[in-house]
Write a protein that holds these residues in place. Structure first.
Motif, short mmCIF file in Angstrom:
data_model
loop_
_atom_site.label_atom_id
_atom_site.label_comp_id
_atom_site.label_asym_id
_atom_site.label_seq_id
_atom_site.Cartn_x
_atom_site.Cartn_y
_atom_site.Cartn_z
N ALA A 48 6.59 -1.00 12.39
CA ALA A 48 6.45 -2.55 12.67
C ALA A 48 5.88 -3.18 11.50
O ALA A 48 5.19 -2.68 10.75
CB ALA A 48 5.64 -2.85 13.96
N LEU A 49 6.00 -4.48 11.58
CA LEU A 49 5.56 -5.60 10.46
C LEU A 49 4.63 -6.48 11.10
O LEU A 49 5.06 -7.34 12.05
CB LEU A 49 7.13 -6.03 9.84
N SER A 54 6.33 4.48 6.03
CA SER A 54 5.19 4.17 6.22
C SER A 54 5.09 3.94 7.85
O SER A 54 5.77 4.06 8.53
CB SER A 54 4.85 2.79 5.64
N ASP A 55 3.65 3.97 8.32
CA ASP A 55 3.18 3.79 9.88
C ASP A 55 3.46 2.32 10.24
O ASP A 55 3.52 1.88 11.60
CB ASP A 55 2.08 4.49 9.95
N ALA A 56 3.10 1.40 9.35
CA ALA A 56 3.10 0.07 9.46
C ALA A 56 3.25 -0.97 8.30
O ALA A 56 2.92 -0.35 7.02
CB ALA A 56 1.98 -0.48 10.38
N ILE A 116 -0.13 2.52 5.39
CA ILE A 116 0.28 1.17 5.41
C ILE A 116 1.00 0.53 4.43
O ILE A 116 0.42 0.89 3.08
CB ILE A 116 -1.04 0.23 5.71
N ALA A 117 2.20 0.03 4.37
CA ALA A 117 2.86 -0.41 3.26
C ALA A 117 2.46 -1.90 3.01
O ALA A 117 2.19 -2.73 4.11
CB ALA A 117 4.29 -0.73 3.13
N VAL A 118 1.86 -2.30 1.81
CA VAL A 118 1.31 -3.54 1.72
C VAL A 118 2.14 -4.55 0.86
O VAL A 118 2.38 -3.97 -0.52
CB VAL A 118 -0.24 -3.63 1.05
N LEU A 119 2.51 -5.76 1.26
CA LEU A 119 3.37 -6.67 0.49
C LEU A 119 2.83 -7.91 0.53
O LEU A 119 2.97 -8.73 1.16
CB LEU A 119 4.92 -6.52 1.36
N TYR A 123 -0.67 -2.53 18.43
CA TYR A 123 0.94 -2.34 18.81
C TYR A 123 1.06 -1.06 18.10
O TYR A 123 2.01 -0.38 18.60
CB TYR A 123 1.50 -3.31 18.43
N SER A 124 0.81 -0.79 16.91
CA SER A 124 1.25 0.26 16.08
C SER A 124 0.67 1.51 16.36
O SER A 124 0.97 2.61 16.53
CB SER A 124 1.50 0.13 14.58
#
Ligand code: IPM
Ligand code: MN
Length: 357
Positions: free
Chosen positions: A275-276, A67-69, A6-9, A308-309
């Motif tokens: 997805a975001l 990333s996966d999400a 998971i990309a964390v922003l 969803y992901s």
């Protein structure tokens, strides 16, 4: 054990406060369901401008792509409001991120929790039972059309082009019909076909698609001005609402009021490989750092990610259920506070959801 990256922003304002609460909840639910999450953080928005001089650094986009999400907090704030548009956190980071990842659909639920039916500015009799899902087209229309200024004999002017391809209309409406099939089988398509050519094409396209592939779904057309009115007159009669980028931006803010607070609304931007997920509210710079932000929208965005992901429906429902339990027990952040309830901070709210899991 299934593993997801998971990309964390976290971004700006309250972003860095609410995102850790969602991560706490995801980790706990992961333990319960045999999922392991590998988080990697990156810069976006004003935080990225301050650190490296641009709102969407290449490294951030690269991380998102592998990333996966993606879990996003919020971007923007007064500090960066006067920068040129391509440098501003909203237009310079969020819009290009959506475009680059092909996230053509923004899914925003407006569910009125029984416990919060009094929190809305609208009457309880009107909002109780509302369960609306708005599907907003997210990578086309006036947001991405040509923008320019010029001057002619009448003086200086500005242009924002609104352009839609049939293919863009078809794919978003197809998604709306498919989602409606899993719900109450009704789609409300919103346009301004009495005035706009793009809307006439929209209406023709959605009507043809409906006849061709989705005649089991009830299709209703509303002009956007009327939709704005019907949303607050008879919100419970909506199931899935589908509309173009700009109308969707406006109507989803309006629909958030039904639920009591925009602090309750998660959102998913889908359609690409990755997805975001982000809360529907903004960075709320006025309350940043004070522990007043409601983390539930971000926590519920985490639930949407699971659904969803990762197709982990049970895990997603577990989170939704825990949120309901905490609300039923009377805990409230300031945005949803009512007399007789228990006021809690951002972190306490996260801990409560954790405990309820
Ligand atoms: C939203 C926001 C964005 C939009 C802004 C910040 C560019 O309002 O996600 O709804 O208009 O799409
Ligand atoms: Mn908006």
């Amino acid at each position: 054990m299934k593993e997801y990256k998971i990309a964390v922003l976290p971004g700006d304002g309250i972003g860095p406060e609410i995102v850790p609460e969602a991560i706490k909840v995801l980790n706990k639910v992961g333990q319960l369901f045999g999922l392991s999450f590998d988080y990697e953080e990156a810069l976006i928005g004003g935080a990225a401008i301050d650190a490296v001089g641009e709102p969407l650094p290449e490294a951030t986009l690269e991380l998102c792509k592998r990333s996966d999400a993606i879990l996003l907090g919020a971007v923007g704030g007064p500090k960066w409001d006067n920068l040129p548009v391509e440098k501003r956190p909203e237009a310079g980071a969020l819009l290009p991120l959506r475009k680059a990842l092909g996230l053509y659909a923004n899914v925003r639920p407006s569910v009125v929790y029984e416990e919060l039916a009094n929190a809305s500015t609208l009457k309880k009799e009107v909002v109780a039972g509302t369960d609306l899902l708005t599907i907003r087209e997210l990578t086309g229309g006036i947001y991405f059309g040509a923008k320019y200024r010029g001057e002619d004999e009448k003086g200086e002017f500005a242009v924002d082009e609104n352009k839609y391809y049939v293919s863009e209309i078809e794919r978003i409406c197809r998604l709306a019909f498919e989602v409606a099939r899993t719900r109450r089988k009704k789609v409300t398509s919103v346009d301004k076909a009495n005035v706009l050519e793009t809307s006439r094409l929209w209406r023709e396209t959605v009507t043809a698609l409906h006849e061709r592939e989705f005649s089991d779904i009830r299709l209703e057309h509303l002009y956007v001005d009327n939709a704005a009115m019907q949303l607050i007159l008879r919100p419970t009669s909506f199931d899935v609402m589908v509309t173009e980028n700009m109308f969707g931006d406006i109507l989803t803010d309006q629909a958030s009021v039904l639920t009591g607070s925009i602090g309750m609304l998660g959102s998913a931007s889908i359609g690409g490989k990755v997805a975001l997920y982000e809360p529907a509210h903004g960075s709320a710079p006025d309350i940043a750092g004070l522990g007043k932000a409601n983390p539930l929208a971000t926590i519920l965005s985490g639930a949407m990610m699971l659904k969803y992901s990762f197709k982990e429906l049970e895990a997603a429902e577990k989170i939704e259920h825990a949120v309901k339990k905490v609300l039923a027990a009377g805990y409230r952040t300031p945005d949803i506070m009512e007399k007789g309830k228990i006021l809690v901070t951002t972190k306490q709210m996260g801990d409560l959801v954790l405990a309820a899991l």
